[in-house]
Scaffold this active site. Structure first.
Site, short mmCIF file in Angstrom:
data_model
loop_
_atom_site.label_atom_id
_atom_site.label_comp_id
_atom_site.label_asym_id
_atom_site.label_seq_id
_atom_site.Cartn_x
_atom_site.Cartn_y
_atom_site.Cartn_z
N HIS A 13 31.74 -2.97 -2.03
CA HIS A 13 30.83 -2.58 -3.11
C HIS A 13 31.53 -2.67 -4.47
O HIS A 13 30.93 -3.10 -5.46
CB HIS A 13 30.30 -1.17 -2.89
N HIS A 67 20.69 -5.22 -0.18
CA HIS A 67 22.03 -4.68 0.02
C HIS A 67 22.93 -5.69 0.73
O HIS A 67 24.12 -5.80 0.41
CB HIS A 67 22.00 -3.38 0.81
N ASP A 85 26.50 -6.94 -0.60
CA ASP A 85 27.73 -7.02 0.18
C ASP A 85 28.32 -8.43 0.12
O ASP A 85 29.54 -8.61 -0.02
CB ASP A 85 27.46 -6.66 1.64
N HIS A 139 29.89 -8.68 7.19
CA HIS A 139 31.22 -8.85 6.60
C HIS A 139 32.04 -9.92 7.32
O HIS A 139 32.75 -10.69 6.68
CB HIS A 139 31.96 -7.51 6.59
#
Length: 310
Positions: free
Chosen positions: A78, A261, A265, A288
Site C-alpha cells: 500500500h 483495491h 495493490d 501479490h
C-alpha cells in the site's frame, strides 16, 4: 522533459502491522535523484538497507515482503502504491520493525501525508521503462493471466473473478495517474468472513480488525458467530450486523471496491520494476505472487537483455 521527484519533507505514519500486530513507525524521507525507493530497518544493528526492486522480494503470502541478508520488511504494497500513484520517484523509507503499518487497509493515509509533506522536483530527468515487447505471466490452473504490452502511457485493466455472488466478476481501469488519488487510493483490502479464522489460525492478521478491511459474509450470521467475532475483535455482539453481504463496520466506497483495491495493490507491486513503466497492463485474477512475478519477468527479460529503452 519530465523530472524526477522526491518528498519535500519527512513524515511518519505509525500503527500495528497487519500480520505481526507489532506497532511500528514508518518514516518517508527525501532522497537524491536516481536513488529509487530504499527501505531501511532502523531497529536492526547497522540499519541494513533493502532496495525496493522485484529481485529482493522474499515472500508474497498475504502481502509483499522484501528482504536482504535475513532482514525483511513486509506488507509494503500500500505504501509502494501511494508512492507510485503520486509519482514519487525517490524516497528513503525508514521502518523500526518487521512490517509497515496497515493503517485503514488502503493507501489513502500515505497519499494524504505525501501531499502534506509536498513533492519536490529534482534536477534529473525521469526515467521510464518503455516496453518494446509483450511480456506475459500466467497460471492457467488458477486462471491468472498477467500481460504487459508496449504503450505510450501507463494503463491498467484489472479483472477479478470470485465464485461468491457478493463479489462475482468485477473490473476496474486506470488510464491516467490523475485518477489514482480519488478513484483508487481509498479502496480498502477485503476478506471473506470464513477466511478470517483461517488466517488467525495461521498466526496472521494479528493487527487486523473490522475497521481496516471489507469483510464479506457469504452465509447467515448466527448469534454464536456474532459472539465469536465480538470476542476476537473486542466489539459488542449487538453492534455486529451484515448490510448487503458486508459487515456493517465499514461501508464500501464503490460497488467494485475489491477490483479497485486489487489494482491499487498491483500499482504497488509493479513499482518494484524500479521505475515507472510505459505499458498497457491487462491483469486477470491478480495477486501479490502474480504481480511480483510479472515485475520480475519484466526486469529479467527486458532490462537485463537490454531490449528496451530506458
Amino acid at each position: 522533459m519530465e523530472y524526477q521527484t522526491t518528498v519535500k519533507a519527512p513524515f511518519t505514519l505509525s500503527g500495528p502491522g497487519l500480520h505481526t500486530g507489532k506497532y511500528t513507525h514508518t518514516t518517508i524521507k527525501p532522497a537524491a535523484a536516481g536513488q529509487g525507493i530504499l527501505i531501511r530497518r532502523t531497529d536492526v544493528e547497522g540499519m541494513p538497507e533493502i532496495q525496493a526492486v522485484a529481485e529482493n522480494v522474499a515472500d508474497t503470502n498475504h502481502g509483499t515482503t522484501v528482504a536482504r541478508d535475513h532482514v525483511s520488511v513486509s506488507t509494503i504494497e500500500h505504501m509502494m502504491s501511494a508512492l507510485h500513484g503520486m509519482r514519487v520517484d525517490n524516497a528513503i523509507v525508514e521502518v523500526d520493525g518487521p512490517e509497515v503499518p496497515i493503517l485503514d487497509g488502503s493507501a489513502l493515509l500515505w497519499v494524504e501525508q505525501i501531499k502534506k509533506a509536498g513533492i519536490v522536483t529534482l534536477d534529473a530527468e525521469r526515467k521510464y521503462l518503455h516496453l518494446s515487447e509483450t511480456v506475459t505471466w500466467s497460471d492457467t490452473e488458477s486462471g491468472i493471466v498477467m500481460t504487459a504490452e508496449p504503450a505510450e502511457d501507463f494503463k491498467v485493466d484489472c479483472e477479478i473473478e470470485f465464485k461468491s455472488e457478493l463479489i462475482g466478476n468485477q473490473s476496474a481501469t486506470l488510464t491516467s495517474y490523475v485518477q489514482y488519488e480519488n478513484d483508487f487510493a481509498r479502496c480498502r483490502t477485503f476478506v471473506f468472513l470464513h477466511e478470517v479464522e483461517i488466517l488467525l489460525s495461521l498466526n496472521l492478521i494479528k493487527g487486523g480488525d473490522l475497521d481496516n478491511a471489507l469483510v464479506f459474509v457469504d452465509k447467515p450470521l448466527g448469534n454464536d458467530e456474532k459472539e465469536r467475532l465480538a470476542k476476537l475483535f473486542g466489539k459488542d455482539k449487538d453492534s455486529i450486523n451484515v448490510n448487503n453481504g458486508v459487515l456493517n463496520t465499514i461501508v464500501p466506497y464503490f460497488p467494485n471496491e475489491p477490483a479497485r483495491h486489487k489494482l491499487l495493490d498491483f500499482m504497488g507491486d509493479i513499482y518494484l520494476v524500479g521505475m515507472p513503466v510505459k505499458g498497457h497492463f491487462a491483469i486477470k485474477c491478480p495477486g501479490h505472487r502474480a504481480n511480483v512475478a510479472l515485475a520480475q519477468q519484466i526486469r529479467k527479460t527486458i532490462i537485463n537483455n537490454k531490449t528496451t529503452n530506458i
